[in-house]
Design a protein around this motif. Structure first.
Motif, PDB file in Angstrom:
ATOM      1  N   ILE A   1       1.125   1.312  13.409  1.00  0.00           N
ATOM      2  CA  ILE A   1       0.450   2.445  13.383  1.00  0.00           C
ATOM      3  C   ILE A   1       0.558   2.908  11.978  1.00  0.00           C
ATOM      4  O   ILE A   1       1.605   2.915  11.154  1.00  0.00           O
ATOM      5  N   ILE A   2      -0.660   3.221  11.378  1.00  0.00           N
ATOM      6  CA  ILE A   2      -0.758   3.655  10.135  1.00  0.00           C
ATOM      7  C   ILE A   2      -1.339   5.084   9.742  1.00  0.00           C
ATOM      8  O   ILE A   2      -2.213   5.389  10.635  1.00  0.00           O
ATOM      9  N   GLU A   3      -1.097   5.847   8.879  1.00  0.00           N
ATOM     10  CA  GLU A   3      -1.196   7.140   8.564  1.00  0.00           C
ATOM     11  C   GLU A   3      -1.598   7.257   7.130  1.00  0.00           C
ATOM     12  O   GLU A   3      -1.021   6.622   6.357  1.00  0.00           O
ATOM     13  N   GLY A   4      -3.174   7.707   6.913  1.00  0.00           N
ATOM     14  CA  GLY A   4      -3.598   7.959   5.501  1.00  0.00           C
ATOM     15  C   GLY A   4      -5.068   8.284   5.400  1.00  0.00           C
ATOM     16  O   GLY A   4      -5.422   8.636   6.542  1.00  0.00           O
ATOM     17  N   ASN A   5      -5.545   8.013   4.464  1.00  0.00           N
ATOM     18  CA  ASN A   5      -6.983   8.158   4.267  1.00  0.00           C
ATOM     19  C   ASN A   5      -7.624   7.043   4.758  1.00  0.00           C
ATOM     20  O   ASN A   5      -7.285   5.861   4.833  1.00  0.00           O
TER      21      ASN A   5
ATOM     22  N   ALA B   1       0.732  -1.149  -0.010  1.00  0.00           N
ATOM     23  CA  ALA B   1       0.072   0.034  -0.063  1.00  0.00           C
ATOM     24  C   ALA B   1       0.931   1.250  -0.123  1.00  0.00           C
ATOM     25  O   ALA B   1       1.023   1.879   1.204  1.00  0.00           O
ATOM     26  N   LYS B   2       1.364   1.521  -1.174  1.00  0.00           N
ATOM     27  CA  LYS B   2       2.475   2.744  -1.330  1.00  0.00           C
ATOM     28  C   LYS B   2       1.985   4.005  -0.788  1.00  0.00           C
ATOM     29  O   LYS B   2       2.786   5.050  -0.622  1.00  0.00           O
ATOM     30  N   ASP B   3       0.641   4.249  -0.924  1.00  0.00           N
ATOM     31  CA  ASP B   3      -0.322   5.624  -0.366  1.00  0.00           C
ATOM     32  C   ASP B   3      -0.426   5.798   0.974  1.00  0.00           C
ATOM     33  O   ASP B   3      -0.864   6.580   1.347  1.00  0.00           O
ATOM     34  N   LEU B   4       0.041   4.485   1.815  1.00  0.00           N
ATOM     35  CA  LEU B   4       0.039   4.809   3.227  1.00  0.00           C
ATOM     36  C   LEU B   4       1.398   4.808   3.825  1.00  0.00           C
ATOM     37  O   LEU B   4       2.599   4.281   3.482  1.00  0.00           O
ATOM     38  N   LYS B   5       1.555   5.646   5.078  1.00  0.00           N
ATOM     39  CA  LYS B   5       2.847   5.462   5.837  1.00  0.00           C
ATOM     40  C   LYS B   5       2.366   4.523   6.961  1.00  0.00           C
ATOM     41  O   LYS B   5       1.358   4.606   7.493  1.00  0.00           O
ATOM     42  N   TYR B   6       3.570   3.945   7.432  1.00  0.00           N
ATOM     43  CA  TYR B   6       3.368   3.051   8.761  1.00  0.00           C
ATOM     44  C   TYR B   6       4.549   2.941   9.431  1.00  0.00           C
ATOM     45  O   TYR B   6       5.487   3.091   8.969  1.00  0.00           O
TER      46      TYR B   6
END
Length: 99
Positions: free
Chosen positions: A45-49, A32-37
């Motif tokens: 911990i995951i950051e994104g939409n 999931a390249k669109d998420l930071k974790y």
């Protein structure tokens, strides 16, 4: 943007070690390249939409089943702030600035 803490734990695997299952979940997350974790000792911990995060967590939840687990417990904690941008780094900075 949301920050989500997730813990995915297979149950009844015959071994107290779960690192192979965690690694399998992280392989899904890495796609999931669109998420930071960030992996932590107790969770991820995951950051994104938020909608996208929940989609990926669903895939992660299925991973231990595919690896042979008969039962999986997934805990999700969501921080969804909409009055300003919310990031993992920003949350840490807010505390360290006060130290």
């Amino acid at each position: 943007m949301a920050i989500v803490e997730v813990t995915i734990a297979p149950l009844g695997t015959g071994s107290p070690s779960v690192s192979q299952y965690v690694a399998g979940c992280h392989k899904v997350l890495a796609q999931a390249k669109d998420l930071k974790y960030q992996l932590t000792p107790m969770s991820t911990i995951i950051e994104g939409n938020l909608e996208r995060i929940m989609e990926v967590i669903r895939q992660m939840h299925e991973t231990p089943f595919a690896a042979g687990a008969q039962r999986v417990s997934t805990s999700i904690k969501i921080d969804d702030r909409r009055d300003k941008e919310l990031t993992m780094a920003g949350k840490i900075k807010a505390v360290t600035d006060k130290l």
